[in-house]
Scaffold this motif. Structure first.
Motif, PDB file in Angstrom:
ATOM      1  N   TYR A  15       0.827  -1.212   0.000  1.00 20.54           N
ATOM      2  CA  TYR A  15       0.000   0.000   0.000  1.00 20.54           C
ATOM      3  C   TYR A  15       0.861   1.261   0.000  1.00 20.54           C
ATOM      4  O   TYR A  15       0.630   2.177  -0.799  1.00 20.54           O
ATOM      5  CB  TYR A  15      -0.940   0.005   1.209  1.00 20.54           C
ATOM      6  N   ASN A  16       1.841   1.336   0.901  1.00 20.85           N
ATOM      7  CA  ASN A  16       2.658   2.545   1.012  1.00 20.85           C
ATOM      8  C   ASN A  16       3.429   2.828  -0.273  1.00 20.85           C
ATOM      9  O   ASN A  16       3.562   3.982  -0.683  1.00 20.85           O
ATOM     10  CB  ASN A  16       3.611   2.445   2.199  1.00 20.85           C
ATOM     11  N   GLU A  17       3.913   1.790  -0.914  1.00 22.06           N
ATOM     12  CA  GLU A  17       4.647   1.961  -2.180  1.00 22.06           C
ATOM     13  C   GLU A  17       3.732   2.540  -3.258  1.00 22.06           C
ATOM     14  O   GLU A  17       4.097   3.480  -3.964  1.00 22.06           O
ATOM     15  CB  GLU A  17       5.205   0.609  -2.640  1.00 22.06           C
ATOM     16  N   ILE A  18       2.531   2.005  -3.363  1.00 25.10           N
ATOM     17  CA  ILE A  18       1.591   2.506  -4.363  1.00 25.10           C
ATOM     18  C   ILE A  18       1.138   3.921  -4.014  1.00 25.10           C
ATOM     19  O   ILE A  18       1.023   4.785  -4.883  1.00 25.10           O
ATOM     20  CB  ILE A  18       0.396   1.544  -4.520  1.00 25.10           C
ATOM     21  N   SER A  19       0.907   4.177  -2.737  1.00 28.79           N
ATOM     22  CA  SER A  19       0.526   5.522  -2.299  1.00 28.79           C
ATOM     23  C   SER A  19       1.610   6.526  -2.674  1.00 28.79           C
ATOM     24  O   SER A  19       1.316   7.595  -3.227  1.00 28.79           O
ATOM     25  CB  SER A  19       0.283   5.524  -0.790  1.00 28.79           C
ATOM     26  N   ASN A  20       2.852   6.194  -2.391  1.00 24.29           N
ATOM     27  CA  ASN A  20       3.970   7.089  -2.725  1.00 24.29           C
ATOM     28  C   ASN A  20       4.095   7.271  -4.231  1.00 24.29           C
ATOM     29  O   ASN A  20       4.356   8.380  -4.707  1.00 24.29           O
ATOM     30  CB  ASN A  20       5.283   6.558  -2.142  1.00 24.29           C
ATOM     31  N   LEU A  21       3.903   6.205  -4.994  1.00 22.35           N
ATOM     32  CA  LEU A  21       3.975   6.292  -6.447  1.00 22.35           C
ATOM     33  C   LEU A  21       2.913   7.255  -6.980  1.00 22.35           C
ATOM     34  O   LEU A  21       3.203   8.096  -7.827  1.00 22.35           O
ATOM     35  CB  LEU A  21       3.797   4.899  -7.059  1.00 22.35           C
ATOM     36  N   CYS A  22       1.706   7.153  -6.455  1.00 22.25           N
ATOM     37  CA  CYS A  22       0.625   8.059  -6.875  1.00 22.25           C
ATOM     38  C   CYS A  22       0.949   9.507  -6.526  1.00 22.25           C
ATOM     39  O   CYS A  22       0.749  10.414  -7.334  1.00 22.25           O
ATOM     40  CB  CYS A  22      -0.684   7.659  -6.219  1.00 22.25           C
ATOM     41  N   LYS A  23       1.434   9.731  -5.315  1.00 23.85           N
ATOM     42  CA  LYS A  23       1.730  11.089  -4.864  1.00 23.85           C
ATOM     43  C   LYS A  23       2.903  11.694  -5.634  1.00 23.85           C
ATOM     44  O   LYS A  23       2.862  12.859  -6.031  1.00 23.85           O
ATOM     45  CB  LYS A  23       2.025  11.088  -3.371  1.00 23.85           C
ATOM     46  N   GLU A  24       3.956  10.922  -5.827  1.00 18.64           N
ATOM     47  CA  GLU A  24       5.157  11.444  -6.494  1.00 18.64           C
ATOM     48  C   GLU A  24       4.933  11.691  -7.985  1.00 18.64           C
ATOM     49  O   GLU A  24       5.418  12.671  -8.529  1.00 18.64           O
ATOM     50  CB  GLU A  24       6.326  10.484  -6.286  1.00 18.64           C
ATOM     51  N   SER A  25       4.201  10.794  -8.629  1.00 10.90           N
ATOM     52  CA  SER A  25       4.022  10.915 -10.079  1.00 10.90           C
ATOM     53  C   SER A  25       2.826  11.786 -10.445  1.00 10.90           C
ATOM     54  O   SER A  25       2.797  12.367 -11.527  1.00 10.90           O
ATOM     55  CB  SER A  25       3.838   9.531 -10.703  1.00 10.90           C
ATOM     56  N   GLY A  26       1.842  11.857  -9.541  1.00  5.62           N
ATOM     57  CA  GLY A  26       0.610  12.564  -9.869  1.00  5.62           C
ATOM     58  C   GLY A  26      -0.244  11.796 -10.858  1.00  5.62           C
ATOM     59  O   GLY A  26      -1.250  12.295 -11.341  1.00  5.62           O
ATOM     60  N   GLU A  27       0.162  10.583 -11.175  1.00  6.51           N
ATOM     61  CA  GLU A  27      -0.533   9.745 -12.138  1.00  6.51           C
ATOM     62  C   GLU A  27      -1.302   8.638 -11.427  1.00  6.51           C
ATOM     63  O   GLU A  27      -0.911   8.199 -10.355  1.00  6.51           O
ATOM     64  CB  GLU A  27       0.471   9.105 -13.107  1.00  6.51           C
ATOM     65  N   PRO A  28      -2.359   8.149 -12.052  1.00  6.61           N
ATOM     66  CA  PRO A  28      -3.084   7.025 -11.460  1.00  6.61           C
ATOM     67  C   PRO A  28      -2.306   5.726 -11.627  1.00  6.61           C
ATOM     68  O   PRO A  28      -1.470   5.598 -12.518  1.00  6.61           O
ATOM     69  CB  PRO A  28      -4.388   6.981 -12.254  1.00  6.61           C
ATOM     70  N   VAL A  29      -2.599   4.774 -10.766  1.00  4.63           N
ATOM     71  CA  VAL A  29      -2.049   3.428 -10.875  1.00  4.63           C
ATOM     72  C   VAL A  29      -3.217   2.507 -11.225  1.00  4.63           C
ATOM     73  O   VAL A  29      -4.242   2.513 -10.545  1.00  4.63           O
ATOM     74  CB  VAL A  29      -1.378   2.978  -9.559  1.00  4.63           C
ATOM     75  N   TYR A  30      -3.069   1.763 -12.289  1.00  2.89           N
ATOM     76  CA  TYR A  30      -4.095   0.837 -12.742  1.00  2.89           C
ATOM     77  C   TYR A  30      -3.838  -0.520 -12.102  1.00  2.89           C
ATOM     78  O   TYR A  30      -2.733  -1.047 -12.183  1.00  2.89           O
ATOM     79  CB  TYR A  30      -4.076   0.732 -14.265  1.00  2.89           C
ATOM     80  N   LEU A  31      -4.853  -1.070 -11.479  1.00  2.00           N
ATOM     81  CA  LEU A  31      -4.736  -2.371 -10.837  1.00  2.00           C
ATOM     82  C   LEU A  31      -5.457  -3.413 -11.678  1.00  2.00           C
ATOM     83  O   LEU A  31      -6.555  -3.171 -12.175  1.00  2.00           O
ATOM     84  CB  LEU A  31      -5.342  -2.331  -9.431  1.00  2.00           C
ATOM     85  N   THR A  32      -4.810  -4.547 -11.815  1.00  2.00           N
ATOM     86  CA  THR A  32      -5.396  -5.628 -12.599  1.00  2.00           C
ATOM     87  C   THR A  32      -5.795  -6.784 -11.692  1.00  2.00           C
ATOM     88  O   THR A  32      -5.232  -6.976 -10.616  1.00  2.00           O
ATOM     89  CB  THR A  32      -4.398  -6.150 -13.649  1.00  2.00           C
ATOM     90  N   LYS A  33      -6.769  -7.530 -12.154  1.00  2.00           N
ATOM     91  CA  LYS A  33      -7.215  -8.733 -11.453  1.00  2.00           C
ATOM     92  C   LYS A  33      -7.303  -9.841 -12.495  1.00  2.00           C
ATOM     93  O   LYS A  33      -8.007  -9.690 -13.500  1.00  2.00           O
ATOM     94  CB  LYS A  33      -8.578  -8.482 -10.809  1.00  2.00           C
ATOM     95  N   ASN A  34      -6.557 -10.888 -12.284  1.00  2.19           N
ATOM     96  CA  ASN A  34      -6.484 -11.989 -13.250  1.00  2.19           C
ATOM     97  C   ASN A  34      -6.095 -11.490 -14.643  1.00  2.19           C
ATOM     98  O   ASN A  34      -6.630 -11.929 -15.655  1.00  2.19           O
ATOM     99  CB  ASN A  34      -7.805 -12.761 -13.311  1.00  2.19           C
ATOM    100  N   GLY A  35      -5.176 -10.519 -14.671  1.00  3.40           N
ATOM    101  CA  GLY A  35      -4.670 -10.002 -15.938  1.00  3.40           C
ATOM    102  C   GLY A  35      -5.562  -9.008 -16.644  1.00  3.40           C
ATOM    103  O   GLY A  35      -5.211  -8.508 -17.709  1.00  3.40           O
TER     104      GLY A  35
END
Length: 89
Positions: free
Chosen positions: A13-33
């Motif tokens: 969670y913290n890694e994804i949170s930091n990635l979102c905050k630092e990049s200002g970009e959304p993170v797309y999550l996949t489920k079963n590809g």
């Protein structure tokens, strides 16, 4: 664009949170590809929402203009602004 498996949100969670905050970009999550969710920083989300609302207003005004709604000339606007600066209406 950042794409992560859905387990990443649970495990990192913290890694994804930091990635979102630092990049200002959304993170797309996949489920079963397959695409499942999008996660983004709250500040970036709020900014995006403001931009969408502004665009909606601009489109509505342009549609009204095209439908014949009376607009203002630069001279009209100049007069309104001068009166406003003097405290008149």
């Amino acid at each position: 664009m950042y794409i992560k498996p859905s387990a990443a949100i649970r495990n990192n969670y913290n890694e994804i949170s930091n990635l979102c905050k630092e990049s200002g970009e959304p993170v797309y999550l996949t489920k079963n590809g397959e695409g499942d969710l999008v996660v983004m920083d709250l500040q970036a989300f709020e900014q995006r929402e403001k931009m969408l609302k502004l665009r909606e207003k601009l489109v509505a005004e342009e549609e009204a203009r095209l439908a014949g709604k009376k607009g203002y000339t630069i001279d009209d606007l100049d007069e309104v602004l001068k009166k406003a600066a003097k405290g008149q209406r």
